[in-house]
Motif scaffolding. Structure first.
Motif, PDB file in Angstrom:
ATOM      1  N   GLU A   1       0.830  -1.210   0.000  1.00 11.00           N
ATOM      2  CA  GLU A   1       0.000   0.000   0.000  1.00 11.00           C
ATOM      3  C   GLU A   1       0.863   1.258   0.000  1.00 11.00           C
ATOM      4  O   GLU A   1       0.599   2.188  -0.758  1.00 11.00           O
ATOM      5  CB  GLU A   1      -0.929   0.002   1.219  1.00 11.00           C
ATOM      6  N   LEU A   2       1.884   1.272   0.846  1.00 11.79           N
ATOM      7  CA  LEU A   2       2.785   2.433   0.894  1.00 11.79           C
ATOM      8  C   LEU A   2       3.463   2.644  -0.455  1.00 11.79           C
ATOM      9  O   LEU A   2       3.557   3.772  -0.953  1.00 11.79           O
ATOM     10  CB  LEU A   2       3.837   2.261   1.991  1.00 11.79           C
ATOM     11  N   LEU A   3       3.930   1.552  -1.055  1.00 11.42           N
ATOM     12  CA  LEU A   3       4.634   1.655  -2.335  1.00 11.42           C
ATOM     13  C   LEU A   3       3.685   1.979  -3.480  1.00 11.42           C
ATOM     14  O   LEU A   3       4.122   2.433  -4.538  1.00 11.42           O
ATOM     15  CB  LEU A   3       5.424   0.371  -2.614  1.00 11.42           C
ATOM     16  N   SER A   4       2.384   1.760  -3.271  1.00 13.95           N
ATOM     17  CA  SER A   4       1.397   2.142  -4.278  1.00 13.95           C
ATOM     18  C   SER A   4       1.292   3.660  -4.372  1.00 13.95           C
ATOM     19  O   SER A   4       0.945   4.206  -5.413  1.00 13.95           O
ATOM     20  CB  SER A   4       0.019   1.574  -3.930  1.00 13.95           C
ATOM     21  N   GLU A   5       1.580   4.338  -3.258  1.00 13.95           N
ATOM     22  CA  GLU A   5       1.529   5.798  -3.228  1.00 13.95           C
ATOM     23  C   GLU A   5       2.762   6.400  -3.893  1.00 13.95           C
ATOM     24  O   GLU A   5       2.670   7.325  -4.679  1.00 13.95           O
ATOM     25  CB  GLU A   5       1.430   6.283  -1.776  1.00 13.95           C
ATOM     26  N   ARG A   6       3.939   5.854  -3.532  1.00 15.10           N
ATOM     27  CA  ARG A   6       5.211   6.335  -4.083  1.00 15.10           C
ATOM     28  C   ARG A   6       6.323   5.399  -3.612  1.00 15.10           C
ATOM     29  O   ARG A   6       6.098   4.581  -2.723  1.00 15.10           O
ATOM     30  CB  ARG A   6       5.511   7.765  -3.634  1.00 15.10           C
ATOM     31  N   ASP A   7       7.510   5.552  -4.180  1.00 15.81           N
ATOM     32  CA  ASP A   7       8.664   4.794  -3.718  1.00 15.81           C
ATOM     33  C   ASP A   7       8.985   5.230  -2.288  1.00 15.81           C
ATOM     34  O   ASP A   7       8.789   6.396  -1.929  1.00 15.81           O
ATOM     35  CB  ASP A   7       9.880   5.047  -4.613  1.00 15.81           C
ATOM     36  N   HIS A   8       9.461   4.286  -1.477  1.00 14.42           N
ATOM     37  CA  HIS A   8       9.793   4.574  -0.081  1.00 14.42           C
ATOM     38  C   HIS A   8      11.162   4.011   0.268  1.00 14.42           C
ATOM     39  O   HIS A   8      11.489   2.888  -0.138  1.00 14.42           O
ATOM     40  CB  HIS A   8       8.775   3.929   0.869  1.00 14.42           C
ATOM     41  N   ALA A   9      11.906   4.769   1.069  1.00 14.29           N
ATOM     42  CA  ALA A   9      13.131   4.250   1.669  1.00 14.29           C
ATOM     43  C   ALA A   9      12.733   3.324   2.817  1.00 14.29           C
ATOM     44  O   ALA A   9      11.652   3.476   3.404  1.00 14.29           O
ATOM     45  CB  ALA A   9      13.995   5.389   2.186  1.00 14.29           C
ATOM     46  N   VAL A  10      13.598   2.385   3.134  1.00 12.41           N
ATOM     47  CA  VAL A  10      13.317   1.447   4.223  1.00 12.41           C
ATOM     48  C   VAL A  10      13.045   2.210   5.518  1.00 12.41           C
ATOM     49  O   VAL A  10      12.109   1.883   6.254  1.00 12.41           O
ATOM     50  CB  VAL A  10      14.482   0.445   4.400  1.00 12.41           C
ATOM     51  N   SER A  11      13.824   3.246   5.795  1.00  2.00           N
ATOM     52  CA  SER A  11      13.634   4.024   7.037  1.00  2.00           C
ATOM     53  C   SER A  11      12.237   4.649   7.091  1.00  2.00           C
ATOM     54  O   SER A  11      11.619   4.709   8.158  1.00  2.00           O
ATOM     55  CB  SER A  11      14.708   5.102   7.157  1.00  2.00           C
ATOM     56  N   GLU A  12      11.731   5.102   5.957  1.00  2.49           N
ATOM     57  CA  GLU A  12      10.371   5.673   5.914  1.00  2.49           C
ATOM     58  C   GLU A  12       9.332   4.610   6.232  1.00  2.49           C
ATOM     59  O   GLU A  12       8.367   4.855   6.954  1.00  2.49           O
ATOM     60  CB  GLU A  12      10.074   6.247   4.528  1.00  2.49           C
TER      61      GLU A  12
ATOM     62  N   LEU B   1       7.309  -0.571  -6.460  1.00  7.64           N
ATOM     63  CA  LEU B   1       6.537  -1.665  -7.048  1.00  7.64           C
ATOM     64  C   LEU B   1       7.132  -1.998  -8.411  1.00  7.64           C
ATOM     65  O   LEU B   1       7.600  -1.114  -9.121  1.00  7.64           O
ATOM     66  CB  LEU B   1       5.072  -1.264  -7.228  1.00  7.64           C
ATOM     67  N   THR B   2       7.087  -3.261  -8.778  1.00  8.86           N
ATOM     68  CA  THR B   2       7.593  -3.658 -10.090  1.00  8.86           C
ATOM     69  C   THR B   2       6.540  -3.487 -11.177  1.00  8.86           C
ATOM     70  O   THR B   2       6.867  -3.518 -12.357  1.00  8.86           O
ATOM     71  CB  THR B   2       8.053  -5.130 -10.078  1.00  8.86           C
ATOM     72  N   SER B   3       5.284  -3.291 -10.768  1.00 10.21           N
ATOM     73  CA  SER B   3       4.204  -3.190 -11.748  1.00 10.21           C
ATOM     74  C   SER B   3       3.060  -2.350 -11.191  1.00 10.21           C
ATOM     75  O   SER B   3       2.680  -2.520 -10.033  1.00 10.21           O
ATOM     76  CB  SER B   3       3.707  -4.601 -12.061  1.00 10.21           C
ATOM     77  N   PRO B   4       2.498  -1.451 -12.018  1.00  5.03           N
ATOM     78  CA  PRO B   4       1.348  -0.661 -11.544  1.00  5.03           C
ATOM     79  C   PRO B   4       0.125  -1.536 -11.270  1.00  5.03           C
ATOM     80  O   PRO B   4      -0.768  -1.134 -10.531  1.00  5.03           O
ATOM     81  CB  PRO B   4       1.086   0.316 -12.692  1.00  5.03           C
ATOM     82  N   GLU B   5       0.093  -2.737 -11.822  1.00  6.78           N
ATOM     83  CA  GLU B   5      -1.041  -3.632 -11.573  1.00  6.78           C
ATOM     84  C   GLU B   5      -1.150  -4.033 -10.106  1.00  6.78           C
ATOM     85  O   GLU B   5      -2.238  -4.377  -9.635  1.00  6.78           O
ATOM     86  CB  GLU B   5      -0.960  -4.896 -12.450  1.00  6.78           C
ATOM     87  N   VAL B   6      -0.033  -4.004  -9.377  1.00  6.57           N
ATOM     88  CA  VAL B   6      -0.088  -4.320  -7.944  1.00  6.57           C
ATOM     89  C   VAL B   6      -0.963  -3.287  -7.232  1.00  6.57           C
ATOM     90  O   VAL B   6      -1.831  -3.640  -6.426  1.00  6.57           O
ATOM     91  CB  VAL B   6       1.333  -4.376  -7.330  1.00  6.57           C
ATOM     92  N   ALA B   7      -0.762  -2.008  -7.540  1.00  7.98           N
ATOM     93  CA  ALA B   7      -1.586  -0.950  -6.940  1.00  7.98           C
ATOM     94  C   ALA B   7      -3.042  -1.113  -7.364  1.00  7.98           C
ATOM     95  O   ALA B   7      -3.956  -0.918  -6.548  1.00  7.98           O
ATOM     96  CB  ALA B   7      -1.055   0.425  -7.345  1.00  7.98           C
TER      97      ALA B   7
END
Length: 109
Positions: free
Chosen positions: A29-40, A78-84
């Motif tokens: 879900e987080l990665l569906s919004e945008r790329d995230h660093a592990v710390s985030e 995410l490797t694919s927008p289909e995941v979102a």
């Protein structure tokens, strides 16, 4: 048997097993919004770094996320927008199910 393709339904079942953990769903879900660093992600999800690392590793092996190093941090995407899209579809299905359950609980007037 060697060389035999696994049936698509078995591959789908394995795919859904991969999704069957709340932390992995939250990461996606987080990665569906945008790329995230592990710390985030650690700050957002509130779990131990070792646990997050383990869940990210499972998602990476499944081909759902990819990592890239940026200086000292690692950022996931995410490797694919289909995941979102799949997560949005699940949300829509669950919204319908929950509202249907709520309607069933309302006594008739």
């Amino acid at each position: 048997m060697p060389g035999m393709q696994r049936p698509l339904y078995q591959m789908k079942a394995d795919f859904f097993k991969t999704l069957g953990h709340p932390v992995r769903i939250r990461v996606l879900e987080l990665l569906s919004e945008r790329d995230h660093a592990v710390s985030e992600m650690l700050a957002e999800i509130g779990i131990e770094a070792a646990n997050l690392s383990q869940q990210l590793s499972i998602l990476r092996r499944a081909g759902l996320v990819a990592a890239r190093r940026e200086g000292l941090s690692v950022t996931y995407e995410l490797t694919s927008p289909e995941v979102a899209e799949m997560l949005a579809a699940a949300r829509a299905i669950l919204t319908g199910v929950v509202s249907g359950q709520a309607e069933a609980l309302v006594p008739p007037a």
